[in-house]
Design a protein around this motif. Structure first.
Motif, PDB file in Angstrom:
ATOM      1  N   VAL A 268       0.806  -1.222   0.000  1.00 15.58           N
ATOM      2  CA  VAL A 268       0.000   0.000   0.000  1.00 15.58           C
ATOM      3  C   VAL A 268       0.841   1.275   0.000  1.00 15.58           C
TER       4      VAL A 268
ATOM      5  N   GLU B  67       5.869   3.172  -4.027  1.00 15.44           N
ATOM      6  CA  GLU B  67       5.966   4.381  -4.838  1.00 15.44           C
ATOM      7  C   GLU B  67       6.593   4.119  -6.195  1.00 15.44           C
TER       8      GLU B  67
ATOM      9  N   HIS C  65      -4.968  -1.370  -5.497  1.00 13.16           N
ATOM     10  CA  HIS C  65      -4.689  -0.812  -4.172  1.00 13.16           C
ATOM     11  C   HIS C  65      -3.369  -0.031  -4.086  1.00 13.16           C
TER      12      HIS C  65
ATOM     13  N   LYS D 105      -2.304   2.946  -4.303  1.00 18.40           N
ATOM     14  CA  LYS D 105      -2.713   4.351  -4.388  1.00 18.40           C
ATOM     15  C   LYS D 105      -1.524   5.310  -4.384  1.00 18.40           C
ATOM     16  N   ASN D 106      -0.361   4.847  -3.909  1.00 16.13           N
ATOM     17  CA  ASN D 106       0.817   5.717  -3.832  1.00 16.13           C
ATOM     18  C   ASN D 106       1.822   5.462  -4.951  1.00 16.13           C
TER      19      ASN D 106
ATOM     20  N   TYR E   2       3.899   5.866  -7.929  1.00 12.96           N
ATOM     21  CA  TYR E   2       4.250   7.105  -8.633  1.00 12.96           C
ATOM     22  C   TYR E   2       4.938   6.817  -9.970  1.00 12.96           C
TER      23      TYR E   2
ATOM     24  N   ASP F 178      -6.184   5.322 -13.816  1.00  8.93           N
ATOM     25  CA  ASP F 178      -7.247   5.955 -13.047  1.00  8.93           C
ATOM     26  C   ASP F 178      -7.190   5.585 -11.570  1.00  8.93           C
ATOM     27  N   ASN F 179      -6.698   4.386 -11.273  1.00  7.59           N
ATOM     28  CA  ASN F 179      -6.769   3.867  -9.900  1.00  7.59           C
ATOM     29  C   ASN F 179      -5.502   4.094  -9.084  1.00  7.59           C
ATOM     30  N   THR F 180      -4.496   4.717  -9.659  1.00  4.93           N
ATOM     31  CA  THR F 180      -3.240   4.928  -8.940  1.00  4.93           C
ATOM     32  C   THR F 180      -2.820   6.388  -9.062  1.00  4.93           C
ATOM     33  N   ALA F 181      -1.691   6.710  -8.410  1.00 13.20           N
ATOM     34  CA  ALA F 181      -1.143   8.072  -8.498  1.00 13.20           C
ATOM     35  C   ALA F 181      -0.020   8.136  -9.525  1.00 13.20           C
TER      36      ALA F 181
END
Length: 439
Positions: free
Chosen positions: A345, A348, A367, A369-370, A372, A390-393
């Motif tokens: 989670v 990066e 999942h 989300k961070n 990069y 769309d689902n990540t950064a």
């Protein structure tokens, strides 16, 4: 480590380098190792209250003899730092003890780099009672006497890297109770005596990179409870005993890259609860299991690049919740199981370049989300589900040299127009609208 107003003598022994007689600057706590001999680099080193002295070698053998005129100081007791930086010049250490150690009673730092030194005479350092940092790196030293450091009981840092050492005396460090950093990389060591590090209980950094180790003795590291960084990279290690690292409960970084390891034993890491970085790249590991990394709950960086890994299990990284960087490049992975990275989670950066991937599904990076940066260069990817973006950064994707695209995406607002050939069921969107939808 050192107080502010010190005096430092730096000898630049390079016949082609002409310097002004004296350069004055102030000492800082930022560090005190210097490797380059150019004048401009010294001017940038705002950390030293130093006299920088240029001495040209004389004679056909290019031998340096330091004369009394080179050692003038207003107060000899203030001289704490003496450094020699030599370019293809031979420096004679025979009189070093009498010329330096006896004259400068408070000498704490001695660096003699690139001096073609083959032997360090037994009495060379005998009178350097306050020596804390000793650097003989980049010389040609083949052996050291067991009694060489007998009088130097205050050493905290010792470097003999990039020499030609094949053997180390077992009792060489017996008096080094305060030693914190030891560099022995780039030599020809095949092992260390069992009790070599027994007295070095304060050691925090140990570099044995680029030697000829084939295995590790179970007792070699057993007294190093304070060790934080251990580097065994670029050796010939094919076997590691189960309990080799059991005593290293404070270890934060372990490098075993570029060896001949065929598998990972879970027992290696069972006590490494504080490990933050693990490098196993460029070995011969073809399979990794969940149990391999189970104890490493604080791990932040994991490098497994350049092995022969063909597949990864869906629960492989289940316990690595703090991982920020994962390197799986240059393997033979052809498929990413659904949810394989779901537990990461805090991840990066993920590097999967140079594998055999053909399809990237949306749930491959669920999942994250961070996340990069994603590197997928040099695979065989034919399709890439747009929902990953769309689902990540994700801000940066490298998709060069794949079946669907040769583009390299640096910014999110370029994804809409530059990677459309990779996305399944993708409808082109203007860059501004794409950014608006995401942010």
């Amino acid at each position: 480590m050192f107080k502010n107003s010190i005096i430092c003598l730096i000898f630049l022994l390079k016949s082609s380098n002409v310097l002004s007689d004296t350069i004055q600057c102030q000492y800082s706590d930022q560090g005190y190792k210097i490797y380059d001999t150019s004048l401009e680099d010294y001017k940038r080193l705002t950390g030293y209250g130093c006299n920088i002295i240029n001495i040209s070698p004389a004679g056909l053998e290019h031998q340096i003899e330091i004369q009394g005129k080179h050692l003038k100081s207003n107060n000899d007791n203030d001289v704490t730092f003496v450094a020699f930086f030599v370019d293809e010049t031979y420096i004679n250490l025979e009189k070093f003890g009498s010329q330096f150690c006896e004259k400068f009673k408070n000498l704490q730092v001695v660096q003699i780099v690139r001096g073609q030194i083959r032997e360090v005479q037994l009495d060379s350092l005998k009178n350097c009672k306050n020596l804390k940092y000793l650097d003989f790196s980049e010389n040609e030293i083949r052996e050291v006497s067991e009694d060489l450091l007998t009088g130097n009981t205050k050493l905290t840092q010792l470097s003999m890297q990039d020499n030609k050492l094949k053997l180390i005396p077992e009792n060489w460090l017996i008096n080094q109770k305060d030693l914190e950093e030891l560099w022995l990389g780039s030599n020809k060591l095949k092992n260390l005596p069992t009790n070599f590090l027994k007295s070095a209980t304060k050691l925090k950094y140990l570099d044995l990179e680029s030697n000829e180790f084939e295995t590790l003795s179970p007792k070699m590291l057993e007294n190093l409870q304070k060790l934080e960084i251990l580097n065994f990279g670029s050796n010939k290690i094919s076997e590691i005993p189960q309990n080799a690292f059991n005593s290293l409960t404070n270890l934060k970084s372990l490098s075993l890259n570029d060896n001949k390891l065929h598998s990972i034993s879970p027992g290696w890491f069972s006590n490494l609860k504080n490990l933050e970085s693990l490098d196993l790249s460029d070995n011969m590991i073809d399979k990794i299991h969940k149990d391999d990394f189970e104890p490493l709950t604080k791990l932040e960086s994991l490098y497994i690049n350049g092995n022969g890994i063909k597949s990864i299990d869906s629960n492989l990284f289940e316990n690595l919740h703090n991982l920020k960087y994962l390197g799986l490049a240059e393997n033979e992975i052809s498929e990413l199981p659904a949810g394989v990275f779901a537990y990461l989670v805090n991840l990066e950066e993920l590097d999967l370049h140079d594998n055999q991937l053909t399809v990237i599904h949306a749930d491959s990076f669920g999942h994250l989300k961070n996340l990069y940066k994603l590197t997928l260069q040099d695979n065989q990817i034919e399709s890439f589900d747009k929902r990953i973006i769309d689902n990540t950064a994700i801000y940066e994707i490298d998709m060069r040299n794949n079946e669907c695209s040769n583009e390299y995406v640096q910014k999110r607002n370029r994804i809409g127009t530059k990677l459309s050939s990779c996305f399944e069921n993708y409808e082109p969107i203007a860059d501004d609208k794409f950014l608006g939808d995401i942010f």
